[in-house]
Design an enzyme around this catalytic site. Sequence first.
Site, PDB file in Angstrom:
ATOM      1  N   GLY A  69      29.355  42.943 -29.031  1.00 39.24           N
ATOM      2  CA  GLY A  69      30.575  43.593 -29.517  1.00 39.24           C
ATOM      3  C   GLY A  69      31.200  44.489 -28.459  1.00 39.24           C
ATOM      4  O   GLY A  69      31.959  45.418 -28.779  1.00 39.24           O
ATOM      5  N   HIS A 130      26.375  46.653 -18.757  1.00 39.65           N
ATOM      6  CA  HIS A 130      25.300  46.002 -19.512  1.00 39.65           C
ATOM      7  C   HIS A 130      23.941  46.432 -18.933  1.00 39.65           C
ATOM      8  O   HIS A 130      22.916  45.860 -19.301  1.00 39.65           O
ATOM      9  CB  HIS A 130      25.380  44.477 -19.366  1.00 39.65           C
ATOM     10  CG  HIS A 130      26.472  43.805 -20.151  1.00 39.65           C
ATOM     11  ND1 HIS A 130      26.824  44.157 -21.430  1.00 39.65           N
ATOM     12  CD2 HIS A 130      27.254  42.734 -19.850  1.00 39.65           C
ATOM     13  CE1 HIS A 130      27.784  43.345 -21.865  1.00 39.65           C
ATOM     14  NE2 HIS A 130      28.063  42.482 -20.925  1.00 39.65           N
ATOM     15  N   ARG A 152      23.429  44.889 -31.474  1.00 40.60           N
ATOM     16  CA  ARG A 152      23.733  43.923 -32.527  1.00 40.60           C
ATOM     17  C   ARG A 152      22.455  43.183 -32.874  1.00 40.60           C
ATOM     18  O   ARG A 152      21.608  42.982 -31.982  1.00 40.60           O
ATOM     19  CB  ARG A 152      24.787  42.940 -31.992  1.00 40.60           C
ATOM     20  CG  ARG A 152      25.343  42.001 -33.017  1.00 40.60           C
ATOM     21  CD  ARG A 152      26.411  41.112 -32.404  1.00 40.60           C
ATOM     22  NE  ARG A 152      27.103  40.364 -33.438  1.00 40.60           N
ATOM     23  CZ  ARG A 152      27.946  39.367 -33.207  1.00 40.60           C
ATOM     24  NH1 ARG A 152      28.218  39.018 -31.955  1.00 40.60           N
ATOM     25  NH2 ARG A 152      28.539  38.734 -34.197  1.00 40.60           N
ATOM     26  N   SER A 160      25.947  34.056 -30.583  1.00 42.52           N
ATOM     27  CA  SER A 160      27.201  34.317 -29.882  1.00 42.52           C
ATOM     28  C   SER A 160      27.068  33.946 -28.401  1.00 42.52           C
ATOM     29  O   SER A 160      27.958  33.309 -27.825  1.00 42.52           O
ATOM     30  CB  SER A 160      27.565  35.794 -30.052  1.00 42.52           C
ATOM     31  OG  SER A 160      28.800  36.071 -29.478  1.00 42.52           O
ATOM     32  N   LYS A 285      34.137  34.577 -33.962  1.00 41.78           N
ATOM     33  CA  LYS A 285      34.223  34.831 -35.401  1.00 41.78           C
ATOM     34  C   LYS A 285      34.248  36.326 -35.720  1.00 41.78           C
ATOM     35  O   LYS A 285      34.876  36.757 -36.667  1.00 41.78           O
ATOM     36  CB  LYS A 285      33.019  34.227 -36.106  1.00 41.78           C
ATOM     37  CG  LYS A 285      33.047  32.726 -36.284  1.00 41.78           C
ATOM     38  CD  LYS A 285      31.857  32.320 -37.127  1.00 41.78           C
ATOM     39  CE  LYS A 285      31.987  30.902 -37.657  1.00 41.78           C
ATOM     40  NZ  LYS A 285      30.815  30.545 -38.478  1.00 41.78           N
ATOM     41  N   GLY A 286      33.452  37.075 -34.965  1.00 39.59           N
ATOM     42  CA  GLY A 286      33.382  38.519 -35.175  1.00 39.59           C
ATOM     43  C   GLY A 286      32.754  38.902 -36.499  1.00 39.59           C
ATOM     44  O   GLY A 286      33.145  39.893 -37.108  1.00 39.59           O
TER      45      GLY A 286
HETATM   46  P1  A3P Z   1      30.801  36.088 -32.271  1.00 37.96           P
HETATM   47  O1  A3P Z   1      30.532  35.099 -31.187  1.00 37.96           O
HETATM   48  O2  A3P Z   1      29.628  36.251 -33.194  1.00 37.96           O
HETATM   49  O3  A3P Z   1      32.058  35.829 -33.011  1.00 37.96           O
HETATM   50  P2  A3P Z   1      31.078  40.811 -26.469  1.00 37.96           P
HETATM   51  O4  A3P Z   1      32.381  41.495 -26.650  1.00 37.96           O
HETATM   52  O5  A3P Z   1      29.934  41.756 -26.259  1.00 37.96           O
HETATM   53  O6  A3P Z   1      31.170  39.735 -25.454  1.00 37.96           O
HETATM   54  O7  A3P Z   1      30.739  40.143 -27.863  1.00 37.96           O
HETATM   55  C1  A3P Z   1      31.496  39.097 -28.374  1.00 37.96           C
HETATM   56  C2  A3P Z   1      31.299  39.053 -29.861  1.00 37.96           C
HETATM   57  O8  A3P Z   1      32.072  40.091 -30.477  1.00 37.96           O
HETATM   58  C3  A3P Z   1      31.808  37.753 -30.448  1.00 37.96           C
HETATM   59  O9  A3P Z   1      30.985  37.526 -31.591  1.00 37.96           O
HETATM   60  C4  A3P Z   1      33.230  38.123 -30.798  1.00 37.96           C
HETATM   61  O10 A3P Z   1      33.834  37.273 -31.737  1.00 37.96           O
HETATM   62  C5  A3P Z   1      33.032  39.529 -31.346  1.00 37.96           C
HETATM   63  N1  A3P Z   1      34.256  40.349 -31.305  1.00 37.96           N
HETATM   64  C6  A3P Z   1      35.179  40.407 -30.319  1.00 37.96           C
HETATM   65  N2  A3P Z   1      36.162  41.261 -30.647  1.00 37.96           N
HETATM   66  C7  A3P Z   1      35.861  41.752 -31.872  1.00 37.96           C
HETATM   67  C8  A3P Z   1      36.504  42.688 -32.741  1.00 37.96           C
HETATM   68  N3  A3P Z   1      37.653  43.257 -32.419  1.00 37.96           N
HETATM   69  N4  A3P Z   1      35.910  42.950 -33.907  1.00 37.96           N
HETATM   70  C9  A3P Z   1      34.731  42.370 -34.259  1.00 37.96           C
HETATM   71  N5  A3P Z   1      34.077  41.485 -33.466  1.00 37.96           N
HETATM   72  C10 A3P Z   1      34.632  41.179 -32.287  1.00 37.96           C
END
Ligand code: A3P
Length: 318
Positions: A69, A130, A152, A160, A285-286
Amino acid sequence: RQDLKEGLTQECKTLLSTVPIDKGWVATNLFQYQGFWHTATQLQGVLTCQQHFQAKPDDLLLITTPKSGTTWLKAVAFATVNRNRYSSSDHPLLTTNPHDLVPFLERKLFIDNQNPDLTSFTYPRLFSTHLPYVSLPKSVEQLGCKMVYLCRDPRDAFISLWHFTNKLRTQTLGTLSLEEAFERFCRGVCLYGPAWDHIMDYWKKSLERPENVFFLKFEEMKAQPSVQLKRLAEFFGCPFSKEEEKKGVVEEILKLCSFDHLSNLNVNKTGKLSSGEENSTFFRKGEVGDWINHLTPQMIKKFEQITEEKFHGSGLQF
Ligand code: A3P
């Protein structure tokens, strides 16, 4: 060791030839340094950042493992800290991906530069990383910089990461199977893995030094976004005033940074980061709990075993 590239320092090359090596998910190889796995280029960034990043006491660090996230946290933190600088019609988040607004230390700023230009940063400076706790540049702890750690559920972060990896893999590499990815993730062989150790180190620090490390879960942000955003603003030292709350500033920030809003912006549908990734790859998907749609019963059991072993007695649960 085919990842050895031009432009790496002798120190990095020497390290690469001595540390444990394993297969990469996108890059050819991963290398283990201070207990965690990096690509060759990234390891150069880690070393340069450790040696050349000089924190300032009021710097704010956003820390995650990949796919926890990060994009969301960057957006929310940027919008909160800078809420008096921009109106909702001229907000930088409308035209710029959050990763370009809050750059990674070791993956962007210091990846190929010992002395990146940080003069355009406003104060407090917002950076992201990270890096595992053990690898943070020393000045961050010495100066007591505030860190937000967003974690997470490793099952969702894994799913993800698997999707993300397959978006980045070339045709020649082909698709990385779920089984193969799972086996590597469980052994900890993934970018910045083992994920459980990364999480546990920050969890412990957040218990020891809550004034410096704010530990937040993606799932908590999804369940109670305004409660968590208010806690975050307090931790940053810029709490929302009663007046701001009455005016709906908290909800406005959450709406601006919501998955639906950000993922539908032109910049995030069609733009690219300077590092080359398409902005759209950061939005899938988020949601919470998508692992249930992918993991087999055996995989679920294995995850449970590792989580129990790694988090046992820590008080941390998902
Ligand atoms: P999913 O693949 O489960 O949908 P990161 O930003 O650390 O690369 O993580 C990406 C994950 O966060 C993805 O999860 C993405 O869809 C989700 N994500 C990105 N923007 C978001 C938002 N504004 N709110 C909630 N989830 C979000």
